[in-house]
Design a protein around this motif. Sequence first.
Motif, short mmCIF file in Angstrom:
data_model
loop_
_atom_site.label_atom_id
_atom_site.label_comp_id
_atom_site.label_asym_id
_atom_site.label_seq_id
_atom_site.Cartn_x
_atom_site.Cartn_y
_atom_site.Cartn_z
N ILE A 439 0.97 -1.28 0.11
CA ILE A 439 0.04 -0.08 -0.06
C ILE A 439 0.89 1.34 -0.02
N PHE A 440 2.02 1.25 0.90
CA PHE A 440 2.80 2.48 0.91
C PHE A 440 3.35 2.66 -0.66
N ILE A 441 3.93 1.52 -1.27
CA ILE A 441 4.38 1.77 -2.35
C ILE A 441 3.59 2.20 -3.42
N ALA A 442 2.41 1.85 -3.60
CA ALA A 442 1.26 2.34 -4.49
C ALA A 442 0.93 3.75 -4.13
N VAL A 443 0.75 4.02 -2.73
CA VAL A 443 0.47 5.46 -2.67
C VAL A 443 1.75 6.41 -3.09
#
Lengths: 459, 482
Positions: A439-443
Amino acid sequence: MVSIILLTSFGILNLFLGFLKSNRILLPLALLFLIIVLGANLADWNQTESYFNNMLTVDNFAVAFTSVVVLTSLLILPFSTRYIRLNDDNLAEYFALILFSLVGAVMMVAYENMLMLFIGIEILSISMYVLAGSEKRSLRSNEAALKYFLMGSFTTGILLFGIALIYGATGTFYITEISAAANTGTTDMSPMLGLGLLLVLIGISFKVSAAPFHFWTPDVYEGTPAIFTGFMSTVVKVAGFAAFYKLLSVSFAGAYSFWFPTLVAMTVITLVIGNIAAAAQDSFKRMMAYSSISHAGYLMLALLALNSRSENAIFFYSLAYSVATVAAFGILKIVSDQREGDESYAAFNGLSRTNPLLAFAMTVSMLSLAGIPLTGGFFGKFFIFGSVLEKDLLWLVVVGILMSMVGIYYYFRVVIAMYMREPSGERLEVDAFTTFTLIFIAVLTIVLGIFPGLFSDIL
Amino acid sequence: MVTALLLFWPAAAALLVLFLKGNTAKKFAFGAAILEFLLALYAMVQFEPSVAPQFTLVKDWIPSVGITFSIGMDGISLLMVFLTTFLVPLIILASFPHSYKNPTAFYALILLMQTGLIGVFVSFDAFLFYFFWEVALIPIYFIAAVWGGERRIAITFKFFLYTIIGSLFMLVGFIYLYFQTPGNHTSDINAFYQLNLDASSQSWIFWFLFLAFAIKMPVFPFHTWQPDTYTESPAPATMLLSGIMLKMGIYGVIRWLLPVVPLGVSQWDVLVLVLSVIGIIYGSIIAIRQRDLKRLLAYSSIAHVGLIAAGIFTLNEQGLQGGMIQMLSHGINVTGLFFIIDIIYRRTHTRDIEGLGGITQSTPALSIYFMILLLGTVALPLTNGFVGEFLLLMGVYNYNAWLGAIAGLTIILGAVYMLRMFQRVMFGEQNPATANFKDLTRTEKAVLIPLVVMVFWIGLHPNTFLSISEPSINQLLNIINR
């Protein structure tokens, strides 16, 4: 400099942690180490300092690129949870090697002296040779390590020979001093210096897998365990390009017309070979290998422009590319682990239904790698093309754009497989920590794509 | 502020939809779209046509390179925003009878697409425009490719590749123009308008930009993605594509091509006009030969867009105003017609003209609405199509009488394929497929009534809309002819 000391000490500490019975503590500690390094590194912002008789300089350039490689490692480690679950005997060594290799990477972005560049490259490479062969029982992994090691050693020799010739021609290893000798245009440059530069160019091109020195890439990527491949295609490349840029912009900016024709030819074939060959692959991992060649091509475009925009363009592109690539290899690992080692496109079939989060994160990173707006990859290409156009090299941008179109084809094959084909197995499990990372990477990728201004002008 | 709300509300709503389940998501999406429409109505009421642009908002976006987040609306934007916000709730409503798998994602994508569309119409910065241009593409790709027909994967991919190739060239054009701006470069639209490029570079830039717009519209011969994509896409996607998305291309020409490279336009306008007129005839003739209702409409769409393209490239007021009003009319008519085809398909499971017939016998309401929309499409006086086609043809005629005469064939050919289609689908004997054809449900009427109202409104009182765009069009012509 603090980051080099910290990384080295933590690496050694990590080796001792290998004596523990359980692997549970290793990952949290390794992440903590990296966070500390990242923090210490950022604390050096705007404080230029030189070390070891000016052989290393920690300036904003070094801090920025160190941050990228450390952040990349920070993001890639959570995908190793399977090793922890299986209680892999060598996990502490893997993590230690990653920390050591980062030392090399930091030296490559902070060097002021050609010997430091050489040592940095070697520290990084030797760690990578070992990591490539870390799956001891896999024939492919062994082959990858041997191939990488042999080819890498040859080019190390070539690189060193180049450095020696440059020394012979200029009497110095310091990159700023070399520039005085090189700043004479094509005609007056001594053949020895010219040959030295070409050999160094070959050495670095090998490390960043630019054509025609890319031949090792697909095989080594394929054999190397996925998370280390992710590490290889991000950290090695980013550090390599930072070093490349520093060499060309500091030492050889005056000899632009000398190296331009060589580099422009290499760039075009890198873009063409990378993209066309990637489009022809059936294995996702091999596709990523060829596509990583193509990304070297895009980064080389910024080198060719070599103007006020190049530095920031390379930085932004490196950041966006690394983040997206880490996700791609991480997800590949999760998927192939649970699909009997399948690393083809088919492994991703119906992923949107077997695990929507994985599919979403993968889509974001594929869009980013393909350079579609809303993602960081778009602005990465945008800034690079911008810097090239400012140099009035319209035709090069057109080549870059035509090749990006090919890129869209193969990146979208994954998206198509995930969303439009029937699932090829049961639901995929992902642990909470990896989920958080994804999720961090996508955000982060989307933030890079919507607010590029936050990162685009820091150098 | 209104512009920012119009722009971001659908995106926010798309995010909210993701947290809802099936039916609730559907209803929420519809409610959000209605709210968006009310916002647009508010903007229309507040709008002062003679002042342009209004409701502007300028913020730094990528300050280091002079790219701003610059949005606002003039009359041209406002009409397009009106069209978008008017059609999207109807398109969402039109999807209610379907039960799409994973409705949450479906409606979130539609709303996200709306943000992209609005963004295209309100951006006053080249890179912001490009950004939203692409943002609109991604959701429609997924909508078409995930929820489409059997051959959806290859066909929607072709569509995606075509449009992205075009837009990448547009990007190069924009970057080039950006570097021509004096001093600290900027991508602000006014800076682009003030560029004084020499004719040869304008000629190049013309093609870089035109390619993107021509593919999106699509203008002959860049249309080959269109019939297949329309056919394979699910009904709401087809409506979005034909009703709103193709207007992005026309809008792009009006806003970013004509005023920015007027010399380039003057070098190539004859070619574009000829291509457009070929498109009119070609689209119409192929439409006559179609058996599949969706394909028939797709080709008729090529013909209509050809006329609009011809009109706006005449660079006179009638042509441009005709283009504006025809964009509205075409959007309304084609959305309605695709919806009716969807109704027929859901009831009979066929879109083959040969397999239908006799539907009027049991469906008075459907027949009437269908007929009205159809008459609007064939440009019967007092309907919306008439106003646009009249102005467009007048514009083309003023430019060149011969071209005007050939373009005028569209009226005859349009009547041929439309009325023939209506006759064979709606009249004649019933067959097993159409025997138990049920008339419109309340939801279906709720979609069609606003459309039909608009058909007459524009037809009877076009000035409501023409007066909004007129000052902006004149301003644009001043820039082009400076």
